[in-house]
Design a protein around this motif. Structure first.
Motif, mmCIF file in Angstrom:
data_model
loop_
_atom_site.group_PDB
_atom_site.id
_atom_site.type_symbol
_atom_site.label_atom_id
_atom_site.label_comp_id
_atom_site.label_asym_id
_atom_site.label_seq_id
_atom_site.Cartn_x
_atom_site.Cartn_y
_atom_site.Cartn_z
ATOM 1 N N ASP A 9 1.650 -4.072 0.579
ATOM 2 C CA ASP A 9 1.670 -3.870 2.116
ATOM 3 C C ASP A 9 2.855 -3.418 1.935
ATOM 4 N N ASN A 10 4.182 -4.457 2.032
ATOM 5 C CA ASN A 10 5.845 -4.087 2.161
ATOM 6 C C ASN A 10 6.144 -3.007 0.913
ATOM 7 N N VAL A 11 5.801 -2.899 0.189
ATOM 8 C CA VAL A 11 6.421 -1.567 -0.582
ATOM 9 C C VAL A 11 6.086 -0.429 -0.079
ATOM 10 N N LEU A 12 7.220 0.370 0.387
ATOM 11 C CA LEU A 12 6.349 1.847 0.600
ATOM 12 C C LEU A 12 7.323 2.556 -0.195
ATOM 13 N N LEU A 13 6.411 3.737 0.222
ATOM 14 C CA LEU A 13 6.532 5.352 -1.466
ATOM 15 C C LEU A 13 6.916 6.704 0.386
ATOM 16 N N GLY A 14 7.757 7.022 -0.739
ATOM 17 C CA GLY A 14 8.461 8.904 -0.110
ATOM 18 C C GLY A 14 7.092 9.368 -1.033
ATOM 19 N N MET A 15 7.102 11.123 -0.647
ATOM 20 C CA MET A 15 6.408 11.591 -1.582
ATOM 21 C C MET A 15 6.625 11.714 -2.478
ATOM 22 N N ASP A 16 7.887 11.848 -2.398
ATOM 23 C CA ASP A 16 8.788 12.563 -3.900
ATOM 24 C C ASP A 16 8.642 11.428 -5.226
ATOM 25 N N GLY A 17 8.002 10.166 -4.190
ATOM 26 C CA GLY A 17 8.048 8.691 -5.189
ATOM 27 C C GLY A 17 9.259 7.816 -4.766
ATOM 28 N N THR A 18 9.651 8.096 -4.180
ATOM 29 C CA THR A 18 10.635 6.782 -3.938
ATOM 30 C C THR A 18 9.424 5.387 -3.637
ATOM 31 N N VAL A 19 10.996 4.439 -3.738
ATOM 32 C CA VAL A 19 10.258 2.868 -3.496
ATOM 33 C C VAL A 19 10.866 2.576 -2.559
ATOM 34 N N LYS A 20 10.288 2.137 -2.158
ATOM 35 C CA LYS A 20 11.356 0.700 -0.909
ATOM 36 C C LYS A 20 10.360 -0.457 0.017
ATOM 37 N N VAL A 21 11.941 -1.390 -0.714
ATOM 38 C CA VAL A 21 11.153 -2.250 0.089
ATOM 39 C C VAL A 21 10.816 -2.674 2.123
#
Length: 491
Positions: A341-353
């Motif tokens: 739930d606390n890992v967000l994704l960008g449509m390009d595959g970016t991964v952010k906490v």
């Protein structure tokens, strides 16, 4: 005031003082087990919580664990109610030590005994009623994940119970208050007002003095709301970048000094794998607007529940998340709630906490967090308080890998109290697909899910593990994100 100085009636010399036997004595720490396997020595309201969640045999076999679980669980619920208007603070190891002291003190406090009945039963935090859509198209061989929303009615029961406990404690205090106490309260109130003005001015000094509407165009899309504020989407007028703005009502924040210090800290937290702080404004004199990055791919949860990930894609996500964890750990910060739930994704595959400091709950999942950290991803030492530190994030990463493999964490279908018990007693959970995993992934998971904290790897060590060498490019996550959005009707 003359009644305070009335002469006391003369005591009869022949009266003999009678000392009665103590009543309603509870030995909070001395927990024993009766012949029939029932725990004694704990608050009666806690005993009623056990219900059918922990059997008599389990109580008899692991009395200390049951006590630790109940103690941590009740303290966390109480703390959640007390701090319901607060944002999530940045956590350090010093904070962990202080929390451990508070948990020990709580067991002996009157709050632990206040409730005459317990609404925190196996029904509490049960999953929302109603049928679930059959939306698991690609994951046909795995059980469907239960709805992720906490049953609101049961959550209300929990909050009402905790509030009644607080009200009872307040009523006890009022009985013994004097006029001098009230005078002291007035002094403290005036002092607090001065302090609030001072903190507000300091917050203004480090925030952007401009008008936020000159920098950002607010959209009609609300991203979530909770006790600590609301979150809405906006667009940077200059760059066209999507951002999330969290509106924090500072009048509801009791620890404004922490709010001030965390703005300073977050302004210096910049990393490609964190949902970064971008700007802050004071609006309407008493509201703080915190501007953060916004990712349009949604949470990793959508991908793990709706699609099947390859090992190379799991490695890619782990590599990105580990870089964020390592960055936080090097700065003395513990995330304490790593999960999909606390890992967000960008449509390009970016991964952010996300979900640390006042950047918490960007996607509005506050209702799920009924305790400090989410129990299903929680390391055993969180409950036992043994060597509790940065490595809790590594354990949670290991559980998140289980999510990416099986679609859900272990014990998700169990109520939180029983889940805490099973995590503490069993330690490392069983993994359904273990035999089908590559040796490199098995080794990586082994290092994450070591019950012995000393044997558990650090973030820095895991970043050099051979499993991450097989990671696929982040753009390979894009088809999974699109498929999940389609199945969840989020397109």
């Amino acid at each position: 005031m003359s009644f305070l100085f009335k002469r006391k009636p003369r005591r009869e010399e022949n009266n003999i003082a009678v000392i009665g036997a103590p009543t309603n004595v509870n030995h909070d720490i001395h927990v024993t087990v009766s012949v029939d396997g029932i725990l004694t020595g704990l608050p009666s309201s806690w005993m009623r919580q056990i219900g059918t969640q922990i059997t008599k045999d389990e109580q008899k076999e692991n009395p200390l664990v049951v006590k630790q679980v109940l103690q941590y669980y009740n303290y966390s619920i109480k703390k959640n109610i007390q701090d319901g208007q607060e944002y999530k603070h940045i956590i350090t190891e010093d904070d962990i030590h202080e929390e451990s002291k508070q948990i020990d003190l709580y067991t002996q406090s009157k709050d632990a005994h206040k409730s005459s009945d317990s609404a925190l039963s196996s029904e509490e935090s049960s999953l929302e009623n109603g049928s679930e859509e059959d939306r698991d198209i690609n994951r046909t061989t795995l059980p469907a994940r239960p709805p992720r929303k906490v049953d609101g009615s049961n959550l209300v029961k929990t909050k009402n119970l905790a509030q009644s406990i607080e009200n009872l404690a307040l009523a006890d205090d009022i009985e013994f208050r004097t006029k001098s106490d009230l005078a002291n309260d007035e002094f403290l109130r005036r002092y607090s007002e001065v302090s609030d003005k001072d903190y507000l001015q300091q917050i203004r000094n480090i925030c952007n003095p401009g008008n936020p509407y000159d920098y950002y165009e607010r959209s009609n899309k609300d991203l979530g709301s909770g006790a600590s504020g609301t979150v809405f989407a906006a667009t940077d007028r200059k760059s066209g970048q999507l951002v999330a703005i969290k509106d924090i009502d500072m009048t509801k924040q009791h620890k404004k000094d922490l709010l001030l210090s965390e703005i300073k800290i977050m302004k210096n937290f910049k990393h490609k794998n964190l949902v970064n702080f971008l700007d802050a404004f004071v609006v309407y004199d008493d509201h703080l607007w915190v501007v953060m990055e916004l990712l349009d791919g949604g949470p990793l949860t959508d991908v793990v529940t709706e699609t099947v990930m390859k090992e190379g894609q799991i490695a890619a996500v782990c590599y990105e998340v580990l870089q964020a964890i390592d960055y936080l750990h090097q700065r003395g910060t513990i995330h304490r709630d790593i999960k999909s739930d606390n890992v967000l994704l960008g449509m390009d595959g970016t991964v952010k906490v996300t979900d640390f400091g006042f950047c918490a709950n960007v996607v509005g999942n506050e209702q799920r967090d009924t305790m400090v950290g989410t129990p299903y991803w929680m390391a055993p030492e969180v409950v036992t308080r043994q060597k509790y530190g940065k490595k809790v994030d590594i354990w949670s990463l290991g559980i998140m890998i289980v999510e990416m493999l099986d679609g859900e964490p272990p014990y998700l279908r169990e109520p939180p109290l029983r889940a805490l018990y099973l995590i503490t007693v069993n330690g490392r959970p069983k993994i359904t697909r273990w035999d089908s995993l590559s040796p490199r992934l098995q080794s990586f998971i082994d290092l994450c899910l070591q019950v012995d904290v000393d044997k558990r790897a650090t973030a820095e060590e895991l970043l050099n593990h051979e499993f991450l060498e097989c990671r696929m490019e982040l753009r390979t996550l894009t088809p999974l994100i699109r498929a999940a959005k389609k199945m969840l009707h989020k397109t």
